[in-house]
Design an enzyme around this catalytic site. Structure first.
Site, mmCIF file in Angstrom:
data_model
loop_
_atom_site.group_PDB
_atom_site.id
_atom_site.type_symbol
_atom_site.label_atom_id
_atom_site.label_comp_id
_atom_site.label_asym_id
_atom_site.label_seq_id
_atom_site.Cartn_x
_atom_site.Cartn_y
_atom_site.Cartn_z
ATOM 1 C CG ASP A 74 8.358 -20.455 24.883
ATOM 2 O OD1 ASP A 74 8.797 -21.582 25.234
ATOM 3 O OD2 ASP A 74 9.043 -19.191 25.074
ATOM 4 C CG HIS A 99 9.833 -19.173 20.310
ATOM 5 N ND1 HIS A 99 10.755 -19.465 19.571
ATOM 6 C CD2 HIS A 99 10.360 -19.358 21.770
ATOM 7 C CE1 HIS A 99 11.733 -20.157 20.185
ATOM 8 N NE2 HIS A 99 11.398 -19.777 21.688
ATOM 9 C CG HIS A 100 12.431 -16.252 23.088
ATOM 10 N ND1 HIS A 100 12.023 -16.213 24.235
ATOM 11 C CD2 HIS A 100 12.818 -17.548 22.760
ATOM 12 C CE1 HIS A 100 12.171 -17.516 24.784
ATOM 13 N NE2 HIS A 100 12.920 -18.370 24.077
ATOM 14 C CE LYS A 155 15.366 -22.851 25.080
ATOM 15 N NZ LYS A 155 14.601 -23.053 26.312
ATOM 16 C CG HIS A 197 8.776 -23.506 20.559
ATOM 17 N ND1 HIS A 197 8.169 -24.552 21.015
ATOM 18 C CD2 HIS A 197 9.178 -22.843 21.612
ATOM 19 C CE1 HIS A 197 8.531 -24.465 22.411
ATOM 20 N NE2 HIS A 197 9.175 -23.372 22.684
ATOM 21 C CG ASP A 198 12.475 -23.863 22.769
ATOM 22 O OD1 ASP A 198 12.780 -22.945 22.188
ATOM 23 O OD2 ASP A 198 11.896 -24.161 23.874
ATOM 24 C CG HIS A 245 16.833 -20.939 21.463
ATOM 25 N ND1 HIS A 245 16.921 -19.856 22.365
ATOM 26 C CD2 HIS A 245 15.784 -21.282 21.246
ATOM 27 C CE1 HIS A 245 15.664 -19.444 22.865
ATOM 28 N NE2 HIS A 245 14.839 -20.331 22.263
#
Length: 448
Positions: free
Chosen positions: A396, A367-368, A318, A314-315, A343
């Site tokens: 998360d 996810h954010h 980044k 998911h990240d 990101h």
């Protein structure tokens, strides 16, 4: 997915994450693959060797995230810009000195910058060797974890060695250096100068380093393939990724089944989390917490496996954020906040390049997001967020709260859960929070 995903498709897409970590234009590793495989064919490599070379070229930068934080710390610099510009150096002392002075502490105070420049001037050789050794050894270890041959791993270790022995980290000379590494280094430099100045610039740079950086035989092979105008025409095509996918040697055998996809996801989770000491283990823990919630909510095994893969990756966006932002101990300014928020979009963009990952990419990219529409990057609202996304988002944030961050220490589990409950219905789904709470309680009972 039933084992039908082409391995090259997965690696070609994920290599985009390595490109942005190195500050390179998207498609750098794919273009290097096009260049290097043609050089290998000209040199007469057989199909088995070409296949290992192909994967070496896509994965040459696997260890690239492991030295990013150290670069920021030592040079007081944006690691992405630093890495991008460093690839234009030919190693000559005047050029290196200009680079160090220009790139060290550009935004730091005068005294701090002076101390950093002095430290680099005194210990520059040792610093560079350490940075490259960390990068190469880490990349090789991840390649092995991804089931690639020792020849691929060794090529990643040798990537920065030079034909005349002036390279790093071991100072290997001539044929002591892996042939795949000799080809990969040339392909890397060729693409950097091609993107900056076109075919003539690339050819001139490669020829100028023959016998010093590069094996003269590899340079000769490159010049032969580069004499064909079609070679450069294809390299500039917007669909170069699809072209390189078709270039894969032994493509009929190279598929990734479910177990292999899990291994690849875990390996790239290590690349992601190595970017910052504050995110060490984050992706693995988010995968665990997501799985605990999903199990509590009655997900079947196959869907839980899919969600864990989304959590591991998911990240991945980044990798395109500078450590000067990721590791900043204070409040981010407006530009830094834009970079940080981006990101999530990058994660979706990278993962969506894999056809079989389309649904996974959407979940990772959201996810954010928040139920009340105040999240990012797209301000989605509750009716646009499926349960998979809500689970991942809850996991998360819970891990972020219970781990050390540059701006605060880790919170106790009880406090983290209370913060999640404070935002229930606005930030996160209360059913997911309740499932996490039950799962953690059950895990504690099992341990006891």
């Amino acid at each position: 997915m039933d084992g039908s995903v082409r391995l090259a498709e997965v690696l070609g897409a994920l290599s985009r994450a390595l490109d942005i970590t190195e500050g390179q234009p998207p498609g750098h590793c794919v273009r290097c693959c096009w260049i290097g495989v043609h050089v290998g064919r000209n040199l007469g490599l057989d199909e088995a060797a070409l296949r290992d070379l192909y994967y070496t070229l896509l994965l040459k930068d696997l260890g690239c995230s492991s030295n990013a934080a150290r670069i920021c710390e030592l040079y007081l610099a944006d690691d992405l810009t630093f890495k991008r510009d460093f690839k234009h150096l030919d190693g000559s002392l005047p050029q290196v000195l200009r680079f160090v002075i220009a790139h060290t502490g550009a935004e730091a105070g005068l005294a701090e910058r002076f101390r950093s420049v002095v430290n680099i001037m005194r210990n520059g050789g040792e610093i560079v060797t350490s940075l490259i050794e960390t990068r190469c050894q880490r990349g090789a270890a991840i390649a092995r974890q991804m089931r690639f041959s020792e020849d691929v791993a060794q090529a990643i270790i040798d990537l920065d060695e030079q034909w005349n022995g002036a390279g790093k980290p071991m100072g290997k000379i001539g044929t002591e250096i892996s042939l795949f590494a000799r080809i990969a280094l040339l392909a890397q430099v060729a693409d950097v100068f091609y993107m900056a100045g076109g075919p003539d610039a690339a050819l001139a740079e490669i020829k100028s380093r023959a016998g010093t950086w590069f094996d003269p035989a590899v340079v000769f092979a490159f010049c032969e393939v580069a004499a064909d105008a079609e070679f450069w025409t294809i390299l500039s095509r917007p669909d170069i990724e699809a072209v390189v996918l078709d270039l894969e040697p032994g493509q009929q055998d190279a598929v990734a089944d479910e177990n292999y996809l899990d291994d690849i996801a875990r390996a790239f989770a290590q690349v992601i989390d190595a970017k910052s000491s504050f995110t060490s283990g984050h992706s693995e823990r988010v995968a665990v917490f997501s799985d605990l919630i999903a199990e509590e909510m009655g997900y079947h095994a196959a869907r839980r496996r899919w969600l864990k893969r989304a959590a591991l990756l998911h990240d991945i966006g980044k990798l395109g954020v500078s450590n000067s932002v990721l590791d900043k101990p204070g409040k981010l300014d407006d530009d830094e906040w834009v970079s940080m928020r981006d990101h999530a979009r990058l994660s979706e963009d990278i993962l969506s390049r894999i056809g079989a990952f389309a649904d996974l990419a959407v979940v990772a990219g959201a996810h954010h997001e928040r139920l009340d529409g105040k999240g990012y990057p797209n301000g989605k609202t509750a009716d646009e967020l499926d349960l998979d996304t809500r689970i991942l988002s809850t996991a998360d944030v819970f891990d972020a709260l219970t781990a050390d961050r540059p701006y605060r220490k880790a919170m106790p589990v009880s406090k983290a859960l209370s913060i999640l409950w404070e935002g229930a219905g606005a930030s996160h789904d209360p059913t997911c929070i309740a499932a996490l709470e039950r799962a953690l309680a059950r895990s504690e009972r099992d341990v006891a």
